[in-house]
Design an enzyme around this catalytic site. Structure first.
Site, PDB file in Angstrom:
ATOM      1  N   MET A 179       0.817  -0.921  -0.139  1.00 24.70           N
ATOM      2  CA  MET A 179      -0.105  -0.240   0.136  1.00 24.70           C
ATOM      3  C   MET A 179       0.648   1.248  -0.256  1.00 24.70           C
ATOM      4  SD  MET A 179      -2.851   0.442  -0.372  1.00 24.70           S
ATOM      5  CE  MET A 179      -3.216   1.479   0.472  1.00 24.70           C
ATOM      6  N   HIS A 239      -8.485 -13.053  -0.585  1.00 21.14           N
ATOM      7  CA  HIS A 239      -6.969 -12.000  -0.074  1.00 21.14           C
ATOM      8  C   HIS A 239      -5.733 -12.882  -0.607  1.00 21.14           C
ATOM      9  CE1 HIS A 239      -9.513  -9.158   1.864  1.00 21.14           C
ATOM     10  NE2 HIS A 239      -8.209  -8.281   1.473  1.00 21.14           N
ATOM     11  N   LYS A 290      -0.698 -11.996   2.230  1.00 18.65           N
ATOM     12  CA  LYS A 290      -1.296 -10.702   3.247  1.00 18.65           C
ATOM     13  C   LYS A 290      -1.567 -11.359   4.672  1.00 18.65           C
ATOM     14  CE  LYS A 290      -6.116  -8.936   4.372  1.00 18.65           C
ATOM     15  NZ  LYS A 290      -5.191  -7.804   4.911  1.00 18.65           N
ATOM     16  N   ALA A 302      -9.699   3.338   9.714  1.00 13.63           N
ATOM     17  CA  ALA A 302     -10.654   2.726   8.968  1.00 13.63           C
ATOM     18  C   ALA A 302      -9.801   1.434   8.322  1.00 13.63           C
ATOM     19  CB  ALA A 302     -10.994   3.219   7.859  1.00 13.63           C
ATOM     20  N   THR A 303     -10.510  -0.113   8.691  1.00 12.99           N
ATOM     21  CA  THR A 303      -9.742  -0.828   7.869  1.00 12.99           C
ATOM     22  C   THR A 303     -10.069  -1.192   6.277  1.00 12.99           C
ATOM     23  OG1 THR A 303     -11.738  -2.633   8.639  1.00 12.99           O
ATOM     24  CG2 THR A 303     -10.652  -2.675  10.137  1.00 12.99           C
ATOM     25  N   ASN A 304     -10.481  -0.370   5.472  1.00 13.44           N
ATOM     26  CA  ASN A 304     -11.117  -0.243   3.910  1.00 13.44           C
ATOM     27  C   ASN A 304     -11.831   0.893   3.909  1.00 13.44           C
ATOM     28  OD1 ASN A 304     -11.974  -0.792   0.797  1.00 13.44           O
ATOM     29  ND2 ASN A 304     -11.662  -2.877   1.753  1.00 13.44           N
ATOM     30  N   THR A 340      -4.082  -3.278   9.617  1.00 16.11           N
ATOM     31  CA  THR A 340      -5.657  -3.957  10.115  1.00 16.11           C
ATOM     32  C   THR A 340      -4.702  -4.812  11.285  1.00 16.11           C
ATOM     33  OG1 THR A 340      -4.580  -5.614   8.119  1.00 16.11           O
ATOM     34  CG2 THR A 340      -6.799  -3.886   7.701  1.00 16.11           C
ATOM     35  N   GLY A 357      -5.027   3.059   8.126  1.00 17.36           N
ATOM     36  CA  GLY A 357      -5.288   1.952   7.564  1.00 17.36           C
ATOM     37  C   GLY A 357      -4.964   0.862   7.531  1.00 17.36           C
TER      38      GLY A 357
END
Length: 248
Positions: free
Chosen positions: A13, A131, A135, A99-101, A77, A75
């Site tokens: 990301m 995913h 991940k 936020a997780t998304n 998680t 972001g």
């Protein structure tokens, strides 16, 4: 131009946000920060910081932010209650978005799943997330957010009704059970399904992300917006209500 620091710049990301910022007209990169870097420089040169790191990285970021408050868009998680509590405490002196998304589609999915949970009270609920093979956490943060929403809609405590796997002779499914299952493979960016199942019919709500750019662009827009907000905790709903594009 708003100066954005990327915390966790070497991650998938982080790299995607860096790429998207190259064509952004309202913001530019201040610092690309990775573990072991200079936190003081990150905070001094940034108007706002975007964090997609790790739970330990986010913990370190929040601890340092208390000495030099800056708007934080988080972001990451897999955060535990200790880190979430630290985040709430820090938001008293700086604006923090978590936020997780960060996609509009997932925000709408969460809203629809909550409403469906209320309206289809006799239906069994199963959540499946898929995913890429790399991940590290499971279930995904988004899946857990969805699970929390559907449980809350039925006045249930998720910790008491969540099932994360089934194996062997386990007996019949309980009435309030909410299963959250994970699949990993290939290069799947992200797919979430919330299913409601009853005898003779079922309803499935799906969201599929085909590019990380969706989340990166969302994070950048949120960071720009957050840089102008007052100190408090913000969610994805706060952001979208501000845009007046959807009432969630």
């Amino acid at each position: 131009m708003i100066k954005i620091g990327i915390y966790g710049a070497k991650g998938r990301m982080g790299k995607q946000i860096e790429e998207c910022l190259k064509s952004e007209t309202q913001a530019e990169i201040s610092i690309l920060y990775n573990k072991g870097g200079n936190l003081e420089e990150l905070f001094e040169k940034s108007d706002v910081i975007i964090d997609f790191s790790s739970p330990s990285g986010t913990h370190e970021l929040l601890n340092y932010a208390r000495t030099m408050p800056k708007p934080l868009t988080i972001g990451t998680t897999g955060l535990d209650e200790k880190i979430l509590h630290l985040m709430q405490s820090a938001s008293k002196v700086m604006p923090i978005f978590y936020a997780t998304n960060m996609s509009l589609g997932v925000a709408v999915l969460n809203y629809l799943a909550s409403k469906a949970s209320q309206m289809l009270r006799n239906f069994d609920i199963e959540i499946l997330e898929m995913h890429h093979r790399h991940k590290k956490d499971a279930p995904s943060g988004t899946a857990m957010t969805l699970a929390q929403s559907v449980a809350k809609a039925r006045n249930l405590e998720l910790e008491k009704v969540r099932v994360s796997g089934r194996d062997g002779i386990i007996g019949e499914r309980s009435k309030d059970e909410i299963a959250v299952m994970s699949l990993r493979g290939g290069d799947i960016v992200g797919r979430h399904t919330v299913g409601f199942y009853e005898d003779g019919e079922f309803l499935e709500l799906n969201h599929t992300a085909t590019s990380r750019a969706t989340f990166a662009k969302g994070a950048i827009k949120i960071a720009i917006w957050l840089s102008k907000q007052e100190a408090k905790m913000y969610s994805i709903n706060d952001f979208f209500r501000n845009l007046k594009c959807v009432q969630l």
